[in-house]
Write a protein that holds these residues in place. Structure first.
Motif, PDB file in Angstrom:
ATOM      1  N   HIS A  80       0.850  -1.195   0.000  1.00 25.60           N
ATOM      2  CA  HIS A  80       0.000   0.000   0.000  1.00 25.60           C
ATOM      3  C   HIS A  80       0.883   1.240   0.000  1.00 25.60           C
ATOM      4  O   HIS A  80       2.106   1.122   0.080  1.00 25.60           O
ATOM      5  CB  HIS A  80      -0.964   0.006   1.188  1.00 25.60           C
ATOM      6  CG  HIS A  80      -0.299   0.102   2.535  1.00 25.60           C
ATOM      7  ND1 HIS A  80       0.435  -0.933   3.075  1.00 25.60           N
ATOM      8  CD2 HIS A  80      -0.242   1.112   3.443  1.00 25.60           C
ATOM      9  CE1 HIS A  80       0.887  -0.570   4.271  1.00 25.60           C
ATOM     10  NE2 HIS A  80       0.502   0.668   4.517  1.00 25.60           N
ATOM     11  N   HIS A  82       1.513   3.929   1.945  1.00 29.53           N
ATOM     12  CA  HIS A  82       2.097   4.711   3.041  1.00 29.53           C
ATOM     13  C   HIS A  82       3.610   4.839   2.855  1.00 29.53           C
ATOM     14  O   HIS A  82       4.265   3.944   2.332  1.00 29.53           O
ATOM     15  CB  HIS A  82       1.788   4.054   4.392  1.00 29.53           C
ATOM     16  CG  HIS A  82       0.450   4.454   4.938  1.00 29.53           C
ATOM     17  ND1 HIS A  82      -0.324   3.622   5.710  1.00 29.53           N
ATOM     18  CD2 HIS A  82      -0.250   5.617   4.822  1.00 29.53           C
ATOM     19  CE1 HIS A  82      -1.442   4.249   6.047  1.00 29.53           C
ATOM     20  NE2 HIS A  82      -1.424   5.452   5.512  1.00 29.53           N
ATOM     21  N   ASP A  84       5.987   4.551   4.866  1.00 29.45           N
ATOM     22  CA  ASP A  84       6.834   3.521   5.480  1.00 29.45           C
ATOM     23  C   ASP A  84       6.831   2.232   4.660  1.00 29.45           C
ATOM     24  O   ASP A  84       7.488   1.260   5.032  1.00 29.45           O
ATOM     25  CB  ASP A  84       6.445   3.271   6.944  1.00 29.45           C
ATOM     26  CG  ASP A  84       5.011   2.802   7.128  1.00 29.45           C
ATOM     27  OD1 ASP A  84       4.133   3.266   6.387  1.00 29.45           O
ATOM     28  OD2 ASP A  84       4.770   1.971   8.032  1.00 29.45           O
ATOM     29  N   HIS A  85       6.101   2.243   3.509  1.00 27.70           N
ATOM     30  CA  HIS A  85       6.087   1.074   2.620  1.00 27.70           C
ATOM     31  C   HIS A  85       6.580   1.380   1.199  1.00 27.70           C
ATOM     32  O   HIS A  85       7.085   0.491   0.525  1.00 27.70           O
ATOM     33  CB  HIS A  85       4.684   0.452   2.572  1.00 27.70           C
ATOM     34  CG  HIS A  85       4.257  -0.062   3.918  1.00 27.70           C
ATOM     35  ND1 HIS A  85       4.291  -1.388   4.246  1.00 27.70           N
ATOM     36  CD2 HIS A  85       3.868   0.601   5.041  1.00 27.70           C
ATOM     37  CE1 HIS A  85       3.916  -1.531   5.526  1.00 27.70           C
ATOM     38  NE2 HIS A  85       3.649  -0.331   6.022  1.00 27.70           N
ATOM     39  N   HIS A 148      -7.396  -0.665   5.884  1.00 29.96           N
ATOM     40  CA  HIS A 148      -6.327   0.050   6.574  1.00 29.96           C
ATOM     41  C   HIS A 148      -6.694   1.525   6.491  1.00 29.96           C
ATOM     42  O   HIS A 148      -7.837   1.849   6.162  1.00 29.96           O
ATOM     43  CB  HIS A 148      -4.991  -0.302   5.885  1.00 29.96           C
ATOM     44  CG  HIS A 148      -3.770   0.277   6.510  1.00 29.96           C
ATOM     45  ND1 HIS A 148      -3.578   0.347   7.861  1.00 29.96           N
ATOM     46  CD2 HIS A 148      -2.636   0.791   5.943  1.00 29.96           C
ATOM     47  CE1 HIS A 148      -2.381   0.887   8.092  1.00 29.96           C
ATOM     48  NE2 HIS A 148      -1.802   1.165   6.945  1.00 29.96           N
ATOM     49  N   ASP A 170      -0.176  -3.868   6.287  1.00 30.15           N
ATOM     50  CA  ASP A 170      -0.851  -3.154   7.387  1.00 30.15           C
ATOM     51  C   ASP A 170      -2.349  -3.373   7.211  1.00 30.15           C
ATOM     52  O   ASP A 170      -2.873  -3.221   6.119  1.00 30.15           O
ATOM     53  CB  ASP A 170      -0.557  -1.655   7.316  1.00 30.15           C
ATOM     54  CG  ASP A 170       0.906  -1.330   7.541  1.00 30.15           C
ATOM     55  OD1 ASP A 170       1.704  -2.263   7.704  1.00 30.15           O
ATOM     56  OD2 ASP A 170       1.238  -0.127   7.547  1.00 30.15           O
ATOM     57  N   HIS A 374      -4.488  -0.059  12.398  1.00 25.50           N
ATOM     58  CA  HIS A 374      -3.751  -1.311  12.640  1.00 25.50           C
ATOM     59  C   HIS A 374      -4.519  -2.220  13.594  1.00 25.50           C
ATOM     60  O   HIS A 374      -5.269  -1.746  14.446  1.00 25.50           O
ATOM     61  CB  HIS A 374      -2.374  -0.991  13.221  1.00 25.50           C
ATOM     62  CG  HIS A 374      -1.509  -0.188  12.290  1.00 25.50           C
ATOM     63  ND1 HIS A 374      -0.727  -0.752  11.331  1.00 25.50           N
ATOM     64  CD2 HIS A 374      -1.343   1.155  12.180  1.00 25.50           C
ATOM     65  CE1 HIS A 374      -0.093   0.200  10.650  1.00 25.50           C
ATOM     66  NE2 HIS A 374      -0.456   1.363  11.151  1.00 25.50           N
TER      67      HIS A 374
END
Ligand SMILES: [Zn+2]
Ligand SMILES: [Zn+2]
Length: 552
Positions: A80, A82, A84-85, A148, A170, A374
C-alpha cells in the motif's frame, strides 16, 4: 508452479521494519543458498527525529546485501501507499533496479515520486488490479483486499513450491471502512483451508487490547462534534487517510460548512484519490482566498500537520505565516489523528502555539475523533484463526510489539512464533523455522541531498557537537619543530567561564613541549588532552577537540 530441487529453501530476510515501526523492507528468497531468487515486499522510509538524527529527515534500510545479487531480484511488490512502505523506492531503485508492482492508487503515488526523482523513463511500474494474481519466477503472488487507513491496502498470498506465505501488510478489521473494501475474511479462510506455512503480520498495535474501531463511528462523532462549534474549524489528519478526509468533508457539509484544503500533501492525495476513482462524492473545494471571504461558521479547513511537522500547513497557520488562513479566539482545531511515538514534543509545541493565539484544541486525548488503522489484539487473534499458520512471524514493530505479538500467536496454538531482526535470514522451509544467517544490514540517511550510511557516524558527531560544542586549536611550528606563535584557539558552544581554563591549559602544554622529544603528532595529542581535560575540570563536559599543526 515452478519445480523444486533438493537444495531449495524458502527464506525471509527483513532489512527494515523488524525492530521499528517504519522503513518496511522484506525480502523473500527462494532457491538453493548460492542462487536465491528474491521478491521484495515494500520499500519504505522512517522519518528522522531531531534528537537522534539531527539534520536527517529520511532514513531507509541499507540494501547492499541484496544489491550484490541484483540480477536475482525479481521485483518490488508494494502492499500500500504509506511512506513507510513505498517512500524509499525512488531512492533505492538505482541500487536495486527491478520492476515494481502495485495496485493503481499505490502505483500512481509511486509514479509521482519516480517522476520527481527523474526516473520515470527507467522504472517499470506495473499496475496490478485489486485481487490480481501474477507470477515472478518461483513466486505466485495474489493480492488480497484488506482494510487500513489508506485506499487499496493489500495482503499478499505468496505461493511457492515450499509453501504458502500470508504477508498481511498493514491491516485492520472494519465492517464499515467507508472507502475501499472490507477485509476479505472469506479469502483468508480459504487460504487457511489451503494450508498456510507462515503468516507474516503487522505488530503495530500488538500491545493494544480489543479492536481498533470503525471509521463509520468516527464519521458520526465528527459530525456531532462540529455541530457544537461556532467559529472557524480546522481539522488535521494524515492526507493519505482518504476515508477520514471524506468523513471530515461530510461532517462539514452536514453543518453547512465549505471545505478548503491547506498543505501540499492534501492537494496531492485528494487528486490521486479522485484520479483512481475514489472520493466521487467529495464536495467542491474552495481555495484559501475564497475561503477567507466566508463567515467563520461557514468554513472548515482540512490541513496537513497532525504530527507538528515544521513545514506543514497547521504549524505555519499557528505561526501566522499563512497569508490567507487565520485562526484566533472562538476558532477550533481538531487533531483527527494519533500521536506517532516520538512526535509528542513537536505536537504539544503546536498545541501550545495554538493555545497561545486563543484557539480551542480537540484531540483523541479527550474526544472520539480517530481510530487506528492497525489491528489490536482481538483482530490479530482473528487473523490467526483464519489463516491457521505453522509459523507466525511478527514484523512492523519495535521489539516490544513483536515480542508481545509472538506470545499472543503462541497462545493461539500457532506451533512456532519467531522474532526476527533486521538482517537476520529466517528459513521458513524446509524443516522447522530457524535463523540461518546474519547478513550485513543497517540504515542509510538522506542527509540534505546525499545518501550516506548511518555507520559513517555523521549524526553521532552532530549529537556530540550539540551536547558539548567544540574547540579548534591551531599551532604554528618552524622547520625545527619549535612553536613560533601563540596558539590560535576557537571555542564554539562553550560557556565563557570555561574559555580561560582551556586557554591556560593549552598554553601550558605548548610551553612544556620540548621539540627534541618527538614529532608533532605527540604535541597534537598532548594539547588535545590538555584542552579536553581543562574543559572537563571546569565544566564537567568534554567538547569535540581538533588540533591542527601548521609548519612554516
Ligand atoms: Zn500503512
Ligand atoms: Zn506501515
Amino acid at each position: 508452479m515452478a519445480s523444486r530441487s533438493r537444495d531449495d529453501e524458502l527464506v525471509l530476510l527483513p532489512l527494515g521494519g523488524a525492530g521499528e515501526i517504519g522503513m518496511n523492507f522484506n525480502a523473500y528468497g527462494f532457491g538453493p543458498p548460492d542462487d536465491r531468487k528474491w521478491l521484495v515486499v515494500d520499500c519504505g522510509v522512517l522519518f528522522g527525529r531531531e534528537a537522534f538524527t539531527p539534520g536527517v529527515d529520511v532514513i531507509m534500510p541499507d540494501v547492499g546485501y541484496l544489491a550484490e545479487q541484483r540480477e536475482n531480484i525479481l521485483g518490488i511488490v508494494a502492499t500500500h501507499a504509506h511512506e513507510d512502505h513505498i517512500g524509499a523506492i525512488h531512492y533505492l531503485w538505482p541500487t536495486l533496479r527491478c520492476p515494481v508492482y502495485a495496485t493503481p492508487f499505490t502505483a500512481r503515488l509511486i509514479a509521482g515520486k519516480l517522476e520527481e526523482a527523474g526516473l520515470t523513463q527507467k522504472v517499470r511500474v506495473n499496475a496490478v488490479p485489486l485481487h490480481g494474481r501474477f507470477s515472478l519466477g518461483p513466486f505466485d503472488i495474489e493480492f488480497v483486499s484488506i482494510t487500513h487507513s489508506i485506499p487499496e491496502p493489500n495482503a499478499l498470498a505468496i505461493r511457492t513450491p515450499l509453501g504458502l506465505v500470508v504477508h498481511t501488510g498493514d491491516w485492520k478489521i472494519d465492517p464499515e471502512p467507508l472507502v475501499g473494501e472490507v477485509t476479505d475474511v472469506n479469502a483468508f479462510h480459504k487460504l487457511g483451508d489451503e494450508g498456510v506455512l507462515a503468516t507474516v503480520c503487522d505488530s503495530t498495535n500488538a500491545l493494544v487490547e480489543g479492536e481498533s474501531g470503525s471509521e463509520a463511528k468516527v464519521r458520526d462523532a465528527l459530525a456531532a462534534l462540529i455541530a457544537t462549534l461556532k467559529g472557524r474549524v480546522a481539522v488535521t489528519s494524515f492526507a493519505s487517510n482518504i476515508a477520514r478526509l471524506d468523513s471530515i468533508a461530510r461532517a462539514a457539509r452536514a453543518n453547512g460548512r465549505e471545505i478548503a484544503l491547506v498543505g501540499r500533501a492534501m492537494h496531492k492525495l485528494v487528486s490521486a484519490a479522485r484520479d483512481t476513482g475514489y472520493l466521487a462524492d467529495f464536495p467542491n473545494v474552495l481555495d484559501e482566498e475564497e475561503a477567507a471571504q466566508l463567515p467563520p461558521r461557514r468554513i472548515l479547513y482540512l490541513c496537513t500537520g497532525s504530527q507538528g511537522e515544521t513545514r506543514a500547513a497547521l504549524t505555519r497557520i499557528a505561526a501566522d505565516e499563512n497569508p490567507n488562513v487565520k485562526l484566533g479566539p472562538g476558532d477550533t482545531v481538531i487533531f483527527s489523528s494519533r500521536i506517532i511515538p516520538g512526535n509528542e514534543l513537536a505536537i504539544y509545541a503546536l498545541h501550545n502555539k495554538l493555545a497561545g493565539i486563543g484557539v480551542e484544541i480537540l484531540s483523541a486525548d479527550d474526544h472520539f475523533v480517530h481510530v487506528s488503522g492497525h489491528p489490536a489484539r482481538d483482530e490479530l487473534a482473528q487473523m490467526y484463526r483464519w489463516t491457521r499458520p505453522q509459523i507466525a512471524v511478527p514484523v512492523h514493530g519495535e521489539l516490544r510489539h513483536m515480542t508481545a505479538h509472538a506470545r499472543l500467536a503462541r497462545s493461539l496454538q500457532v506451533p512456532q512464533a519467531v522474532n526476527v531482526e533486521n538482517g537476520q535470514m529466517l528459513r521458513l522451509a524446509p524443516g522447522r523455522a530457524r535463523i540461518i544467517d546474519e547478513t550485513p544490514s543497517g540504515r542509510i540517511h538522506l542527509d540534505g541531498q546525499v545518501l550516506i550510511s548511518e555507520g559513517a557516524g555523521l549524526t553521532r558527531m552532530r549529537r556530540a557537537l550539540s551536547f558539548a560544542g567544540m574547540i579548534a586549536i591551531t599551532l604554528v611550528l618552524d622547520g625545527k619543530g619549535r612553536v613560533v606563535a601563540d596558539p590560535a584557539i576557537v571555542l564554539e558552544g562553550i560557556p565563557e567561564p570555561v574559555h580561560d581554563a582551556v586557554r591556560e591549559a593549552v598554553e601550558g602544554a605548548v610551553k612544556r613541549y620540548d621539540p627534541r622529544r618527538g614529532a608533532e603528532e605527540k604535541l597534537r595529542e598532548t594539547v588535545r588532552r590538555a584542552a579536553r581535560g581543562a574543559a572537563d575540570d571546569a565544566w564537567g563536559k568534554k567538547p569535540v577537540t581538533r588540533v591542527e599543526v601548521v609548519v612554516v
